[in-house]
Design an enzyme around this catalytic site. Structure first.
Site, PDB file in Angstrom:
ATOM      1  N   SER A 137       0.833  -1.195   0.000  1.00  0.00           N
ATOM      2  CA  SER A 137       0.000   0.000   0.000  1.00  0.00           C
ATOM      3  C   SER A 137       0.864   1.240   0.000  1.00  0.00           C
ATOM      4  O   SER A 137       2.057   1.192   0.297  1.00  0.00           O
ATOM      5  CB  SER A 137      -0.920   0.019   1.204  1.00  0.00           C
ATOM      6  OG  SER A 137      -0.208   0.503   2.325  1.00  0.00           O
ATOM      7  N   LYS A 138       0.224   2.345  -0.315  1.00  0.00           N
ATOM      8  CA  LYS A 138       0.897   3.622  -0.404  1.00  0.00           C
ATOM      9  C   LYS A 138       1.619   3.962   0.899  1.00  0.00           C
ATOM     10  O   LYS A 138       2.695   4.529   0.890  1.00  0.00           O
ATOM     11  CB  LYS A 138      -0.146   4.703  -0.700  1.00  0.00           C
ATOM     12  CG  LYS A 138       0.259   5.578  -1.831  1.00  0.00           C
ATOM     13  CD  LYS A 138      -0.723   6.702  -2.003  1.00  0.00           C
ATOM     14  CE  LYS A 138      -0.286   7.526  -3.175  1.00  0.00           C
ATOM     15  NZ  LYS A 138      -1.220   7.595  -4.233  1.00  0.00           N
ATOM     16  N   ARG A 139       0.979   3.588   1.997  1.00  0.00           N
ATOM     17  CA  ARG A 139       1.568   3.909   3.299  1.00  0.00           C
ATOM     18  C   ARG A 139       2.953   3.289   3.465  1.00  0.00           C
ATOM     19  O   ARG A 139       3.778   3.757   4.218  1.00  0.00           O
ATOM     20  CB  ARG A 139       0.652   3.419   4.421  1.00  0.00           C
ATOM     21  CG  ARG A 139      -0.321   4.472   4.872  1.00  0.00           C
ATOM     22  CD  ARG A 139      -1.045   4.015   6.089  1.00  0.00           C
ATOM     23  NE  ARG A 139      -1.715   2.734   5.862  1.00  0.00           N
ATOM     24  CZ  ARG A 139      -1.717   1.734   6.707  1.00  0.00           C
ATOM     25  NH1 ARG A 139      -1.084   1.832   7.850  1.00  0.00           N
ATOM     26  NH2 ARG A 139      -2.351   0.621   6.420  1.00  0.00           N
TER      27      ARG A 139
END
Ligand code: GLU
Length: 495
Positions: A260-262
């Site tokens: 994920s982007k995180r």
């Protein structure tokens, strides 16, 4: 059968590497079987749309080398175009098609109007969760009469349209990746097909579109597997053939978290920005779940098109390993013709100010290629070239004089060696790499010097760096004049 696959993203952001993998596998499968690869835009969730999302998806696919045979594409002016006989290929332009089809389901008694309010549905869910019951719609409106339905609609009550999921038996899916998967129908929800705003849900639109666009193989992420029995039920309600399904495993990072982007870069655009080349990213992404069944690792897109098939796609989660991506990038750059590589690197050189503008003539490209050659084999990304080769272009180098001193040698000794070398090189007229290297090495040995005692100060004098390409490679690239000037400068630093 003419194979047709599709990639059907929702334009809710930049194209993610997981999306690239779904697109790539669908594309490869189509190519392998001489079929068609289609791009459809699924934009029915109006709240999640992102401006420029469609353009980003298409330009990322184009950058990766994936050709769109049918559906939504982009011309050279970056205008969205649609090609093919089964359009429109953007769902928001297909509303009348969904309305015709929902009418058919309502007429056949396979769908019904549901007037339950949001509040009731929230309460229902809370109750089900509190009592550890399976969550889902309880069918309150399933048996409302036609008469009552008409009345409530004319009274202006808001409604959605749900499918009447058969509650008996089970649905079996022969998935090309996961094998046989069975779902109990009683656990499958009466999915909303048309929302209160009149837009279809993904579940309805995907089935209508895949059928009307003649998709033969639905290739998508594993997160859609639990929805597949609903889709299969819809195919049956319409009396349509069910396509083949392939659900691709999850992508995880090395900490076993969903990508994920995180947790860092995930969009194709991010990787492009970071200096990864499409050949490498595509090869790497192909190996996220697929392998050729032997030791081979380096594949071009063309080679993948010939080799790919689902019998070698694993159902285990695929681990996204950046080290491996770096390996691919380095090796694909090494395998690339240097002139071609120069074309990729040149914009980065301009950005860093090492080049004032892109080379124009063949001679300019050739001289850039010679510089690029220095780092080819060492660089991991395109960014590494300007970073590592800045010294080639620099007017003056900045480094500590101590860097010129080899191992146990002394500054005094380094200076002497450089003076001798300067005198020797000043006399040389043949500045070709092999000649320069062979003759200089012979000269070093004739002087009775250690090779490192001369070549270390020479290399650092020419590069100003602890690590760099070899001294002769640099000397040839920067030319005789600059070589002598840098040696003079180094001698001055040691004096
Ligand atoms: N629009 C869905 C998505 O973006 C497509 C799923 C499918 O391929 O059926 O994930």
């Amino acid at each position: 059968m003419h194979v047709k696959t599709r990639f059907a993203p929702s334009p809710t952001g930049m194209l993610h590497v997981g999306g690239l993998r779904s697109a790539l596998f669908a594309y490869l499968f189509a190519k392998k079987h001489g079929g068609t690869f289609m791009l459809r835009i699924e934009d029915t969730d109006r709240e999640r749309l992102v401006e420029g999302g469609v353009e980003n998806i298409i330009s990322s696919l184009q950058w990766a080398g994936i050709t769109i045979d049918e559906g939504v594409s982009m011309n050279s002016d970056r205008q969205i175009i649609q090609k093919g006989d089964h359009g429109p290929y953007i769902q928001s332009e297909r509303l009348s098609i969904y309305h015709t089809h929902i009418k058919e389901l309502l007429d056949k008694g396979h769908a019904y109007h549901c007037f339950c309010t949001k509040e009731r549905l929230v309460e229902l869910r809370e109750y089900q969760e509190k009592n550890k019951l399976p969550t889902g719609y309880d069918g309150k409106c399933r048996n409302i009469s036609e008469e009552e339905t008409k009345q409530r609609i004319s009274r202006g009550e808001t409604f959605v349209i749900r499918m009447k999921m058969p509650k008996e038996g089970s649905t079996i899916i022969e998935d090309m990746v996961r094998g046989r998967v069975e779902f109990k129908n009683e656990l499958v929800d009466d999915q909303v097909l048309i929302k209160a705003d009149g837009f279809p849900t993904y579940h309805f639109a995907v089935v209508v579109d895949d059928h009307t666009m003649q998709t033969t193989h639905v290739i998508r992420g594993e997160e859609w597997l639990p929805s597949t029995p609903k889709h299969v039920a819809l195919y049956h309600m319409f009396g349509w053939d069910v396509p083949q399904f392939a659900h691709l495993s999850l992508l995880i990072n090395e900490k076993k978290q969903k990508l994920s982007k995180r947790h860092g870069d995930v969009s194709v655009e991010d990787f492009k920005e970071k200096g990864y080349i499409p050949e490498a990213l595509v090869n790497f992404v192909a190996f996220l779940g697929w392998n050729p069944g032997d030791e081979r690792e380096m594949f071009s897109l063309k080679e993948l098109e010939a080799e790919f098939d689902f019998d070698k796609v694993s159902k285990a989660a695929a681990v996204f390993n950046v080290e491996k991506l770096n390996w691919y990038n380095k090796h694909h750059m090494m395998a690339m013709d240097t002139h071609m590589l120069a074309k990729r690197v040149a914009p980065y050189m301009v950005k860093c100010g090492f080049l004032k503008k892109l080379p124009e003539t063949e001679v300019e490209w050739s001289s850039l290629s010679t510089v690029i050659e220095l780092e080819k084999g060492r660089a991991t990304t395109l960014h590494d070239f300007p970073e590592a080769l800045g010294f080639v272009f620099a007017e003056t180098l900045e480094y500590e004089p101590g860097l010129l001193v080899w191992k146990k040698s002394t500054a005094e000794d380094a200076r002497k060696k450089l003076e001798l070398l300067h005198a020797y090189l000043s006399e040389k007229n043949d500045w070709k790499r092999e000649v320069l290297e062979t003759e200089t090495l012979e000269w070093i040995s004739a002087q009775g010097c250690g090779v490192g005692d001369v070549l270390w100060p020479m290399r650092t004098a020419l590069s100003g760096q602890k690590n760099s390409p070899g001294p002769f490679e640099i000397a040839v690239v920067i030319g005789k004049e600059k070589t002598l000037q840098r040696i003079t400068d180094a001698i001055a630093r040691l004096s």
